[in-house]
Design a protein around this motif. Structure first.
Motif, PDB file in Angstrom:
ATOM      1  N   ARG A 154     -15.275  71.041  73.032  1.00 16.87           N
ATOM      2  CA  ARG A 154     -14.026  70.070  72.689  1.00 16.87           C
ATOM      3  C   ARG A 154     -12.945  70.863  72.842  1.00 16.87           C
ATOM      4  N   MET A 155     -12.631  72.092  72.489  1.00 19.35           N
ATOM      5  CA  MET A 155     -11.307  72.949  72.818  1.00 19.35           C
ATOM      6  C   MET A 155     -11.075  73.245  74.138  1.00 19.35           C
ATOM      7  N   MET A 156     -12.272  73.569  74.894  1.00 17.48           N
ATOM      8  CA  MET A 156     -12.233  73.610  76.297  1.00 17.48           C
ATOM      9  C   MET A 156     -11.797  72.750  77.098  1.00 17.48           C
ATOM     10  N   THR A 157     -12.368  71.466  76.700  1.00 16.37           N
ATOM     11  CA  THR A 157     -12.140  70.232  77.383  1.00 16.37           C
ATOM     12  C   THR A 157     -10.716  69.719  77.083  1.00 16.37           C
ATOM     13  N   ASP A 158      -9.921  70.008  76.012  1.00  9.56           N
ATOM     14  CA  ASP A 158      -8.678  69.517  75.653  1.00  9.56           C
ATOM     15  C   ASP A 158      -7.634  70.027  76.729  1.00  9.56           C
ATOM     16  N   GLN A 159      -6.603  69.251  76.756  1.00 10.57           N
ATOM     17  CA  GLN A 159      -5.446  69.493  77.685  1.00 10.57           C
ATOM     18  C   GLN A 159      -4.752  70.894  77.080  1.00 10.57           C
ATOM     19  N   SER A 160      -4.823  70.972  76.131  1.00 11.36           N
ATOM     20  CA  SER A 160      -4.166  72.400  75.446  1.00 11.36           C
ATOM     21  C   SER A 160      -5.039  72.872  74.291  1.00 11.36           C
ATOM     22  N   PRO A 161      -5.966  73.767  74.840  1.00 15.51           N
ATOM     23  CA  PRO A 161      -6.759  74.412  74.051  1.00 15.51           C
ATOM     24  C   PRO A 161      -6.166  75.201  73.140  1.00 15.51           C
ATOM     25  N   GLY A 162      -4.999  75.952  73.219  1.00 12.19           N
ATOM     26  CA  GLY A 162      -4.093  76.457  72.240  1.00 12.19           C
ATOM     27  C   GLY A 162      -3.960  75.736  70.920  1.00 12.19           C
ATOM     28  N   ASP A 163      -3.082  74.623  71.313  1.00  4.86           N
ATOM     29  CA  ASP A 163      -2.779  73.610  70.236  1.00  4.86           C
ATOM     30  C   ASP A 163      -3.998  73.049  69.552  1.00  4.86           C
ATOM     31  N   TYR A 164      -5.202  72.758  70.245  1.00  4.05           N
ATOM     32  CA  TYR A 164      -6.123  72.259  69.701  1.00  4.05           C
ATOM     33  C   TYR A 164      -6.935  72.977  68.710  1.00  4.05           C
ATOM     34  N   TYR A 165      -6.905  74.546  68.880  1.00  5.33           N
ATOM     35  CA  TYR A 165      -7.377  75.492  67.992  1.00  5.33           C
ATOM     36  C   TYR A 165      -6.476  75.731  66.869  1.00  5.33           C
ATOM     37  N   GLU A 166      -5.146  75.500  66.882  1.00  2.00           N
ATOM     38  CA  GLU A 166      -4.339  75.448  65.677  1.00  2.00           C
ATOM     39  C   GLU A 166      -4.967  74.345  64.959  1.00  2.00           C
ATOM     40  N   ARG A 167      -5.283  73.199  65.371  1.00  2.01           N
ATOM     41  CA  ARG A 167      -5.653  72.182  64.550  1.00  2.01           C
ATOM     42  C   ARG A 167      -6.779  72.132  63.747  1.00  2.01           C
ATOM     43  N   LEU A 168      -7.766  73.108  64.115  1.00  6.81           N
ATOM     44  CA  LEU A 168      -9.040  73.226  63.735  1.00  6.81           C
ATOM     45  C   LEU A 168      -8.836  73.696  62.087  1.00  6.81           C
TER      46      LEU A 168
END
Length: 603
Positions: free
Chosen positions: A134-148
């Motif tokens: 899910r993180m790699m398919t997100d438009q912003s993997p960095g922001d997605y990682y911060e929300r985990l």
């Protein structure tokens, strides 16, 4: 039925029993026990080439040759030519071939790595956790990682490290498979060392002259260890256990092989120097050019050396002053000739074949004459093979062998004397004078002997001997011979500065040398010799003489004495003996002859 125990007998491990010996197991003497229950082979003279391994033998290391490498590699278009095929390499060639091979392999790996890495990444990501996907398919993997959450971040971090290792392992395996599919075979080299050995027999135990003569062999040690290398030094007596014997001889010598299973150890009580000399060991010494020339002459007169010494009878160490280096292009290979001299003024030529000039680091330095120090010009080499004397260039000859070695900055009494001579004014003058004489083709401080000579002169006329004239007459009478090609042996009349002319028998194959000197006019007249008209031949020979006189070229002849001296009667009524035939001819070098004359008259 199958029997797990087999009695295997080998000729080299079997001895004839005494006439009164009883059948059955023999009594083990103390000497036999000290040999670990093995027969001690007295001499290599009793060893059979196809008789199996030698259980135990004492040998002297007479000559130790440098490390070699046997390269084995499969035929492959992607493998560099310098690395292809199976051959022996010296240490310089091995280092160069290994470097080229690794560069080529790295190029192939880099070409495959990009495509392989993409395929392996896709395969590994199929097993990735959902958080990573899910993180790699997100438009912003960095922001997605911060929300985990903390737990999900730990899962992502763990997979990230694991993913890199998995991709690297799969990529390496895929690359290896690709290399195999492309037949890129790994390069294999086996280190080895060769030694010239002689069996050591204490002087008081010798019985036959054959044991003293036929006791030399070449020992090849495969994958030699450092301990074995430290033991196998020149002048040391060693004991070999379970050494192999090849089924064929090489240059008349036994070929012994030692592998890692062969036990090599020094003899506890080493013999004295006088005992080593008696057994056939001589410490290395560097021959003068005089001695090498004498050996070369004898080789030409009587053939090979002593048969019991095999190929070692003409293998010597030489030190001399380098006059010049000449490169001969043979197409795919190159031959370099080094010309050496010393205080005697004699010349020795050493030839070395370079089958792969680009793959041998020595080729460039040898071809440019940079294989010696500029200050003293001393060239030192070991284990070169003497060849028959070269009467064309009037010098001794030698050949660079597989086990030959070039030494730099070596010190010995002979080298010190040679260095002192090379730096003196007499030495510099002698080196310069030898170079001029060699270029001019003139004998220096040396006689060619009763069977050979050198002449410098002009061809003024051609004629036929009486034997050749009779042959012409018989061919003209026989009509059936008209279609056959006939070439006469022609007598050349040479003006070489004496009161009388020198008459030389010139075989027709040497006329091709004259074509290079006299050109198309000579060729036109030579083509007419196909005619069998006796009168026409006399006319053609007159025209050939006219062409030679008109060109007026000075020629250099190497002469050989004929078995029978023939008297030639000229048209002028004069008679001259013809006792020589031309072995070689070329156009003389006016500049070098002038320099030779000026240097010779100034001394």
């Amino acid at each position: 039925r199958k029997c797990p125990v087999v009695l295997k007998l080998a000729a080299n491990a079997t001895r004839m029993a005494k006439w009164d010996a009883k059948l059955g197991f023999a009594y083990c003497s103390s000497t036999f026990k000290s040999h670990d229950g093995m027969f001690l082979t007295r001499s290599l003279a009793s060893v059979l080439p196809d008789g199996g391994n030698i259980p135990l033998i004492d040998v002297i290391i007479c000559r130790r040759h440098p490390m070699l490498f046997l390269q084995k590699i499969g035929n492959n278009a992607s493998v560099p030519k310098s690395c292809d095929a199976s051959r022996y390499l010296n240490q310089g060639q091995e280092a160069h071939a290994s470097k080229i091979f690794e560069m080529e392999r790295q190029h192939v790996v880099e070409r495959l790595a990009e495509s392989v890495e993409k395929a392996c990444s896709k395969e590994v990501d199929e097993r990735a956790p959902q958080q990573w996907t899910r993180m790699m398919t997100d438009q912003s993997p960095g922001d997605y990682y911060e929300r985990l959450s903390v737990e999900d971040r730990k899962i992502v971090d763990t997979w990230k490290d694991k993913r890199g290792v998995l991709i690297q392992e799969k990529s390496q395996k895929s690359i290896d498979v690709k290399l195999t599919e492309e037949s890129f075979v790994a390069r294999e080299t086996t280190p080895l060392m060769k030694f010239y050995v002689r069996s050591y027999i204490p002087h008081d135990k010798r019985k036959s002259a054959r044991e003293e003569e036929c006791n030399g062999a070449i020992l090849t040690c495969w994958r030699i260890s450092e301990d074995q290398s430290d033991i196998l030094k020149e002048g040391v007596v060693v004991r070999l256990k379970n050494v192999g014997v090849r089924s064929t001889l090489h240059d008349g010598m036994l070929q012994l092989t030692a592998n890692p299973k062969t036990c090599i150890e020094t003899v506890s009580k080493q013999p004295q120097n006088i005992q080593l000399v008696t057994a056939g060991y001589f410490k290395r010494s560097y021959l003068s050019i005089v001695r090498a020339t004498i050996m070369s002459r004898k080789l030409g007169m009587y053939g090979g050396g002593h048969s019991h010494l095999g190929n070692q009878s003409g293998v010597v160490d030489i030190a001399g002053l380098l006059i010049k280096a000449v490169v001969e292009d043979n197409g795919s290979s190159q031959t370099i000739y080094l010309y050496l001299t010393d205080e005697s003024g004699l010349v020795l030529r050493i030839q070395r074949e370079f089958s792969d000039p680009d793959g041998d680091p020595c080729f460039l330095s040898w071809s440019q004459g940079n294989c010696v120090e500029e200050s003293d010009k001393i060239f030192i080499c070991r284990d070169i093979r003497i060849l028959p004397f070269d009467h064309v260039e009037n010098c001794g000859a030698a050949m660079w062998d597989l086990t030959s070695t070039h030494l730099v900055n070596f010190n010995s009494p002979r080298i010190r004397r040679l260095r002192k001579f090379s730096t003196s004014e007499d030495g510099k003058d002698a080196l310069h004078f030898s170079n001029i004489a060699l270029e001019a083709g003139i004998c220096v401080n040396s006689k060619l002997g009763v069977d050979h000579g050198v002449a410098i002169g002009y061809i003024v006329e051609f004629s036929l001997s009486s034997a050749e004239r009779n042959k012409v007459a018989s061919i003209v009478q026989d009509a059936s011979e008209q279609s056959s090609r006939w070439w006469p042996s022609v007598i050349a009349h040479v003006d070489f500065g004496k009161a009388s002319l020198l008459l030389l028998d010139i075989p027709m194959f040497l006329f091709h040398k004259l074509l290079r000197v006299y050109g198309d006019d000579f060729q036109d007249q030579l083509d007419c010799l196909d005619s069998h008209d006796e009168l026409n031949i006399d006319s053609i020979l007159d025209n050939l003489g006219r062409v030679a006189r008109d060109h007026g070229d000075l020629l250099h002849f190497v002469l050989g004495r004929k078995t029978m001296t023939e008297t030639i009667h000229l048209s002028s009524g004069d008679s001259y003996p013809c006792g020589f035939e031309a072995k070689h001819l070329r156009k003389a070098d006016h500049g070098m002859l002038t320099s030779f004359y000026l240097n010779d008259t100034s001394k």
